[in-house]
Design a protein around this motif. Structure first.
Motif, PDB file in Angstrom:
ATOM      1  N   ALA A 211       0.847  -1.201   0.000  1.00 29.50           N
ATOM      2  CA  ALA A 211       0.000   0.000   0.000  1.00 29.50           C
ATOM      3  C   ALA A 211       0.869   1.232   0.000  1.00 29.50           C
ATOM      4  O   ALA A 211       2.028   1.212   0.447  1.00 29.50           O
ATOM      5  CB  ALA A 211      -0.909   0.011   1.221  1.00 29.50           C
ATOM      6  N   LYS A 212       0.311   2.314  -0.539  1.00 23.69           N
ATOM      7  CA  LYS A 212       0.969   3.606  -0.452  1.00 23.69           C
ATOM      8  C   LYS A 212      -0.082   4.606   0.022  1.00 23.69           C
ATOM      9  O   LYS A 212      -1.131   4.762  -0.610  1.00 23.69           O
ATOM     10  CB  LYS A 212       1.550   4.007  -1.807  1.00 23.69           C
ATOM     11  N   ILE A 213       0.206   5.215   1.151  1.00 26.66           N
ATOM     12  CA  ILE A 213      -0.768   6.129   1.749  1.00 26.66           C
ATOM     13  C   ILE A 213      -0.428   7.550   1.322  1.00 26.66           C
ATOM     14  O   ILE A 213       0.735   7.965   1.401  1.00 26.66           O
ATOM     15  CB  ILE A 213      -0.736   6.001   3.291  1.00 26.66           C
ATOM     16  N   THR A 214      -1.428   8.270   0.849  1.00 28.17           N
ATOM     17  CA  THR A 214      -1.219   9.672   0.480  1.00 28.17           C
ATOM     18  C   THR A 214      -2.109  10.556   1.357  1.00 28.17           C
ATOM     19  O   THR A 214      -3.027  10.063   2.007  1.00 28.17           O
ATOM     20  CB  THR A 214      -1.549   9.910  -1.002  1.00 28.17           C
ATOM     21  N   PHE A 215      -1.817  11.829   1.342  1.00 29.86           N
ATOM     22  CA  PHE A 215      -2.496  12.747   2.255  1.00 29.86           C
ATOM     23  C   PHE A 215      -3.013  13.968   1.499  1.00 29.86           C
ATOM     24  O   PHE A 215      -2.423  14.388   0.513  1.00 29.86           O
ATOM     25  CB  PHE A 215      -1.534  13.202   3.361  1.00 29.86           C
ATOM     26  N   GLU A 216      -4.081  14.512   2.002  1.00 30.53           N
ATOM     27  CA  GLU A 216      -4.665  15.697   1.386  1.00 30.53           C
ATOM     28  C   GLU A 216      -5.315  16.511   2.501  1.00 30.53           C
ATOM     29  O   GLU A 216      -6.195  15.998   3.208  1.00 30.53           O
ATOM     30  CB  GLU A 216      -5.719  15.259   0.367  1.00 30.53           C
ATOM     31  N   ILE A 217      -4.854  17.728   2.681  1.00 27.92           N
ATOM     32  CA  ILE A 217      -5.410  18.576   3.741  1.00 27.92           C
ATOM     33  C   ILE A 217      -5.984  19.819   3.092  1.00 27.92           C
ATOM     34  O   ILE A 217      -5.291  20.506   2.335  1.00 27.92           O
ATOM     35  CB  ILE A 217      -4.331  18.980   4.775  1.00 27.92           C
TER      36      ILE A 217
END
Lengths: 318, 393
Positions: A211-217
């Motif tokens: 898995a590759k976790i990405t972020f968005e704020i």
């Protein structure tokens, strides 16, 4: 007399039993000790130059400090705050991890592209392992069989067999890997990539990326979201990831890899530690020079505590 | 029992990894560092010499870093170095290196030489990195598909500076330009940046003094800078001849910026945030000097090749170019943001440090300058205004 004695005992015992968060201040050459009950700095201790990585021995009777610019790991008696001795560490130790045997320290030597293994009892180096450039993240599996170094410029996680002290696998991750953590069952390894803006999850058995976790704020430019330090909650259900200059931490579901919450903390958040009961999280905020206390039940920041300049690492003592 | 199993597993893995890295994925990468030396006009000050290994030292550091990664992957790098002297024939050297099979070239050369290299018939399947020439035309109408730029363009530099000055509300400028190489282009870039970000050039002067300013700057410069009121003095003096004598000698007490004072650069020894201190240390340990913009841009060329080779397991220039221009490419460039390449002209997107000799003043893009896609594209020619057509695949 009989009546008075127990009261006295309680008051005497209380200070010694209070849990503490110990924070290294990179640009002050000090450690700030925070009382976890009162959430105040109760003492400030001198260290060697540029203290960064910090960890307690398994019995909490010793504190290990990476004094990067002094090129040494210092050993402190946390009761007295006195430095007992230095350990040979190789040049520029940045981060380290204590093996479950409570004896071997795995140290990332940032300027030397080396991982140094030190026997803390014999006080000698037992192995030096060539890794990629700017090694930083260090992790060791809970069963003690594998150590992992991440190298920031080589963009790899190097998997080290702790029996032979040799690398047995290298896995590429996104740019500037900063930190690695094994899950409690040693089934997975999570690696944060600061410039890549991601967290890569590997299965330990075959080092396959799953898995590759990405972020968005909302309202934060993607380039400012830079994953650095991370910790799993004691029940293993969640991971908390520090997102650097986005000034947020992310709470991630460790099963689904979905981000559940973003929490605003101080500026350029680096590293994290939980209180012994897991109810509070302490974050070091490099640029704002403070520590944010997050309540893990409400997932809200409840207090900011001023510490020294460039707080970097944090370790908790029950 | 529980301990034995992983141990067995580990030794099997060791054998497997050992086997696979040795042969199957072997990639051998040949990179050429090609330098064209130029005549340097004399400057007034004798304080700073140009290092002999300017640029080359960056290539060597990039090679070192690439090799460190390659070791774990069964890849290898070789760096060949060709330096063409001022009197020597550059065209001949180009013939020779291309005949020699070089197709990955990191170049330290003026714009015209870069074009001669890029336009050579044998270079059409090559990938060339411009690690030194800031000329905007190389990113505009004179762009070439096989030429990528790790050195920022002049307009990126002056846009970066202008963002800062406008943010500070130092919007009225006295512009002094010299007559040295590049000064006119630098002044042009400043004028364009002023128009772009709404600064105003209230007065322009050309520096024509031929006296020795080291002795009489205190008398000459105040008179020279009298006249209009201005918020800042902008100086265009790319070779570093006279502008240093303007500081603190202006008629009005105003900051100086441009080639001297607050200077926009690709890199400088004072950049230390975002892990840069480690890069600086590696460089200084190897060279006993500070890392300059050319060293950085050439290092970035080597590292871009390294990053693309690592991710694609290929040394084929076309494959590497495709990857570099794709969304997947990212280079950790020690400026706090990933560096990528603009798909419309091959320019490396990167933050621009604004420095003085002792510290970083600010880093552009400055907070508040917004962009639809990336605020890094507020620096230099954006996609909409480009007249480069070589990248239209």
């Amino acid at each position: 007399m009989r009546f008075l004695l127990p009261v006295l005992l309680v008051t005497l015992a209380a200070p010694a039993m209070a849990s503490e968060a110990w924070v290294t201040n990179e640009k002050d050459d000090t450690i700030s000790v925070i009382d976890i009950e009162t959430l105040e700095v109760v003492k400030t201790l001198k260290t060697g130059e540029r203290p960064r990585g910090i960890t307690f021995s398994r019995d909490f009777n010793r504190l290990y400090i990476c004094a990067s610019d002094s090129d040494t790991v210092q050993v402190m008696d946390p009761e007295t705050g006195k430095i007992l001795h230095d350990l040979p560490s190789g040049e520029d130790p940045e981060q380290f991890v204590l093996h479950p045997n409570n004896r071997l320290l795995y140290i990332a030597n940032e300027d030397d592209a080396i991982t140094t293994v030190v026997d803390t009892e014999e006080r000698k180096v037992i192995a030096q392992i060539q890794v990629g450039i700017e090694p930083e993240g260090m992790a060791v599996s809970h069963d003690g069989t594998i150590a992992v170094t991440t190298s920031e410029t080589t963009n790899m996680a190097h998997w080290i067999n702790t029996e032979t002290q040799e690398i047995f696998a290298n896995t590429l991750v996104d740019s500037r890997p900063r930190h690695a953590e094994f899950t409690a069952d040693d089934g997975q390894l999570w690696v944060t990539s600061e410039i890549g803006g991601t967290v890569t999850v590997f299965t330990v058995e075959d080092q396959e990326e799953i898995a590759k976790i990405t972020f968005e704020i909302k309202g934060v430019r993607p380039e400012r979201i830079q994953p650095v330090g991370m910790r799993f909650t004691a029940d293993g259900a969640q991971a908390v990831i520090a997102l650097g200059p986005s000034n947020h931490i992310a709470v991630v579901d460790a099963k689904t890899f979905e981000v559940k919450e973003y929490i605003l903390v101080g500026r350029r958040v680096w590293h994290l530690a939980f209180s012994p009961d897991g109810s509070k999280l302490f974050t070091t905020n490099g640029i704002s020079g403070d520590v944010t206390v997050v309540d893990m039940n409400s997932l809200k920041a409840i207090k900011t505590i001023k510490v020294g300049r460039y707080p970097w690492g944090v370790a908790v003592r029950p | 029992m529980s301990l034995r199993k992983p141990r067995v597993l580990l030794s099997i893995l060791c054998a497997m990894v050992g086997a696979s890295t040795g042969t199957a994925n072997a990639v051998d990468v040949r990179v050429l560092y090609l330098e064209r030396q130029v005549e340097r006009p004399p400057v007034l000050s004798s304080l700073d010499a140009v290092p002999d290994d300017l640029g080359l030292a960056g290539a060597e550091l990039g090679l070192f870093e690439n090799t460190a990664t390659a070791r774990f992957l069964g890849h290898s790098y070789t760096l060949d170095t060709v330096v063409v002297g001022v009197e020597e024939d550059f065209g001949e050297a180009v013939e020779r290196v291309l005949a020699d099979g070089h197709r990955l070239i990191v170049a330290h050369a003026p714009a015209d030489d870069l074009l001669a290299l890029a336009d050579h018939a044998e270079a059409q399947d090559a990938l060339i990195f411009n690690g030194s020439a800031p000329d905007d035309r190389l990113r505009r109408d004179a762009c070439r598909a096989n030429l990528l730029h790790t050195m920022p363009s002049r307009s990126m530099l002056t846009d970066a500076l202008t963002q800062f000055l406008v943010k500070k509300r130092w919007t009225d400028w006295l512009l002094i330009s010299g007559e040295g190489p590049g000064d006119e282009e630098y002044a042009d870039a400043l004028r364009a940046s002023a128009a772009k970000f709404n600064a105003k050039i209230v007065a322009e002067k050309v520096w024509r003094f031929d006296a020795d300013m080291r002795r009489n700057a205190a008398q000459e410069v105040p008179v020279f800078t009298q006249g209009e009121d201005y918020d800042a003095v902008l100086v265009a003096d790319e070779i570093g001849d006279w502008a240093r004598y303007v500081l603190y000698n202006t008629w009005l007490p105003r900051p100086v910026a441009g080639s001297e004072g607050i200077v926009p650069v690709a890199w400088a020894p004072v950049v230390e945030q975002w892990g840069a201190a480690q890069l600086q240390k590696r460089f200084t340990d190897a060279t006993e000097r500070g890392m300059r913009s050319e060293d950085y841009a050439i290092w970035a060329g080597l590292r871009a090749i390294g990053e693309a080779v690592t991710r694609t397991t290929s040394a084929d220039p076309a494959t590497l170019r495709r990857y570099m221009l794709s969304q997947d490419f990212e280079l950790a460039a020690f400026k706090g943001r990933k560096a990528t390449f603009r798909t419309w002209n091959g320019q490396m997107r990167q933050p621009i440090p604004l420095v003085h000799p002792r510290a970083l003043v600010a880093q552009a893009p400055i907070e508040g300058y917004l962009h639809r896609i990336s605020d890094l594209d507020t620096l230099g020619q954006d996609e909409a205004e480009t007249d480069c057509t070589a990248f239209e695949d």
